[in-house]
Enzyme design. Sequence first.
Site, PDB file in Angstrom:
ATOM      1  N   TYR A 172      26.015  38.213  -3.031  1.00 21.67           N
ATOM      2  CA  TYR A 172      26.369  39.617  -2.778  1.00 21.67           C
ATOM      3  C   TYR A 172      27.504  39.755  -1.769  1.00 21.67           C
ATOM      4  CZ  TYR A 172      22.670  39.569   0.954  1.00 21.67           C
ATOM      5  OH  TYR A 172      21.867  39.310   2.031  1.00 21.67           O
ATOM      6  N   GLU A 173      28.050  40.985  -1.742  1.00 22.25           N
ATOM      7  CA  GLU A 173      29.231  41.333  -0.940  1.00 22.25           C
ATOM      8  C   GLU A 173      30.436  40.460  -1.287  1.00 22.25           C
ATOM      9  OE1 GLU A 173      28.850  43.987   0.242  1.00 22.25           O
ATOM     10  OE2 GLU A 173      26.718  44.157   0.618  1.00 22.25           O
ATOM     11  N   GLY A 174      30.584  40.162  -2.561  1.00 25.72           N
ATOM     12  CA  GLY A 174      31.669  39.311  -3.027  1.00 25.72           C
ATOM     13  C   GLY A 174      31.199  37.882  -3.099  1.00 25.72           C
TER      14      GLY A 174
END
Length: 560
Positions: free
Chosen positions: A436-438
Amino acid sequence: MTQPYRPDAALSARWLLDVLDAPATWRELPALAEHADADLTRQVLEEAATFVHEVVAPLNRVGDETGARWHDGAVTMPPGFRDAYQAFWRAGWPALSAPPALGGQGLPVALEFVLYEWLSAANHGWTMAPGLLHGAVECLRHHASPALQAQYLPKLVSGEWLATMALTEAHAGSDLGLLRTRATPAGDDGYRIEGTKIFISGGEHDLTDNIVHLVLARLPDAPPGPKGLSQLLAPKWLPDGRRNAIVCERIEAKMGLHASPTCVLRFDGAEGWLVGAPHQGLAAMFVMMNAARLHVALQGIGLLDAAWQKAHAYAHERRQMRAPQRRDPAQAADPIIDHPAVRRLLDTQRAWIDTGQLLAYRTALALDVAHHHPDGAHRQAAQRWCALITPVLKAAWTEQAFHGASDCLQVFGGHGYVREWGIEQIVRDARVTMIYEGTNEIQAQDLLLRKTLPDGGVALAALLRELQADAPADAAWHAGAQRLHALLTRLAAADEARRLALFPVAGDFLRAVALTLMGWARARLGRHDATWDGEVGAAFDRWVWPEQAWRCEMVERALV
């Protein structure tokens, strides 16, 4: 069978105050000069450590076993979670580094970094709830209208309300240009939002009385692709007391993070207001995403520390066979901490934890400089550090959190694979940080293709020169820095065809940068901590540092 995570306030204070000399940085910043007090730093860290250990950490096991529960669109959090969160915000912890003008305490960002590292280590699922607050506050501060700021910032700064980042849709994960959620103008400068978002952490819960959703959507006149996205604010409860048309359809059944509800949210004409300019939603959202990526890096460091604590304690208690260097010939078996294979596993993880902490705390100091230094050149240099280091910290330390926690599980043998000791939960919880978050692959491409190649490696080379000037006379570190310098020179000279060949080795390049930074941190730590002149430093030199050379070689081969 295992004790809750216990933060080491003295160690973090030593890294900040002695190794990094944080007060010297704070004294240069008018907004923070009054907080450049070592005793205040120690006091805040000690109080934070007590709260984390006594209030949050004991809920980790029940959070994993009970999990968040969904029923008819409502989510009930595990026992004790709401009380702990109410105590958290009422004690002022979410407002630690927020500006006093917004109701915050105005303390250095570094103290917030340490707090969230510890919270993640103690109870990752619980910490997911307040983890986006800082980013949401920064996003609204810089992009929301005065009316929206007045309505929502005070309760987000205090933590009385929580926030989400509603980006992902089922057909569009990392490719935000494919998003389909629509926002149609309505009366009073508002919009009606239609669409479904998935993977929304904390999209519904009972921790707070309201939830503020920051949503990416398309206006009717939006161009295709990512340049057509706008950001809107849509609260769970509207200012007039009505429930907004936002429905939690379900929460996901996941590998880990059972205590954090990962929601599918349906916006059925939900009322919202534009944050920032039309079609400029990504610029507004990236303020939040960059803050979130740094918090995910802290999650990685904290989770690895939690795994190490469990494995280190177990290795001192568990006796098996005779170690090669016997301490007590009268004993039939020795603690497994005396066995070289176990010692290597543990000391290697300690090296990653300590160097990661030092680099994260230095990044926090850079954030304060970027926000508050009176000299523009200093602010620019600090911003350069943060831009380059954020993808490195996020990718390298979340990868190590998962693989290093697995190594810590190995110390337990078969006992680690059963739930009794709690180490398997850390392995499960840590895995999502790489996604997550890239994803980590996106972080690697960001570092190489967007932040290194476009300027021919000039910014990264300047950062290395800054560290070389700052580092002691450590031959191994300087050799590694020169190796990376030489690689940057080759990258700058590569033609377009050669650059295309770099896509598969972007991860190797990021890892090479991470290890180079760790080498600098190792040199600094060796000057201030006896442990780093002993077993941990030796483990770094033998088992961690040699990887830097062959990661550079992997990238060089792609240029041939």
